[in-house]
Design a protein around this motif. Structure first.
Motif: not given
Length: 208
Positions: A1-3, A201-202, A37-43, A115-119
């Protein structure tokens, strides 16, 4: 993920969601933010969430990424470079108490992994987005589904409002609001974030 620079979120941006939580339908955008800090990728990994602070609700949303610094008059297609499906996790019991006291929502909204995000995928433009629904599956069952055409405040309004009041630049994310159908997550729930029929994402929930 980009900054990522800032994470902005839009509250109560679908009328039916406002009603399901017994809130008034807003007449101007309600904006709050989350720490990075809330951000995470759903991978596919486990997502650790607090299990001792009451009910945790999922709120599935379209997330847009800002690709350049905002200039007045910019259209959505000029400033947004990609999109994802995200979840704004909310400590609902905590939020209810904060609302009673008239206090900010940050304690209910800003915890780690909230704060979850997919690709991220190419932003296809507003007209194309209106042709496709986004959804959340939990343990294989569709629990929430929405389309940006049902937003109270459209993407252009949201972008202009945030830029005017807070500033908007490259690397900022906007969680654009959740439709009706929010509900709780439990330990070991398997979450899948879909754009149309494509899983972007999952993750698996782990309550600590």
């Amino acid at each position: 993920m980009n900054k990522i620079s800032n994470i902005y979120c839009v509250g109560r941006n679908y009328a039916e969601h406002a009603k399901e939580l017994q809130n008034e339908v807003p007449t101007s955008p309600i904006i709050f933010s989350k720490p990075t800090h809330a951000l995470a990728e759903a991978v596919g990994q486990e997502i650790l969430l607090p299990g001792n602070r009451g009910s945790i609700h999922f709120e599935t949303e379209i997330v847009i990424r800002i690709g350049k610094s905002y200039e007045k008059g910019m259209r959505v297609e000029e400033i947004v470079d990609s999109m994802a499906i995200g979840i704004d996790f909310t400590l609902r019991d905590v939020q209810s108490e904060l609302k009673k006291k008239g206090q900010p929502w940050l304690l209910a909204k800003g915890f780690p992994n909230s704060a979850i995000v997919s690709k991220f995928i190419f932003f296809p433009g507003i007209e194309e987005m209106m042709k496709t629904d986004f959804s959340l599956l939990i343990n294989g069952k569709t629990v929430q589904q929405g389309n940006i055409k049902n937003m109270i405040f459209d993407l252009q309004t949201i972008i202009d409002f945030i830029a005017l009041n807070f500033g908007l630049g490259e690397g900022d994310l906007i969680f654009t609001g959740t439709p009706e159908g929010v509900g709780p997550v439990g330990d070991k729930d398997h979450l899948e974030l879909l754009w149309g029929t494509s899983v972007l994402g999952e993750s698996i929930i782990k309550l600590n």
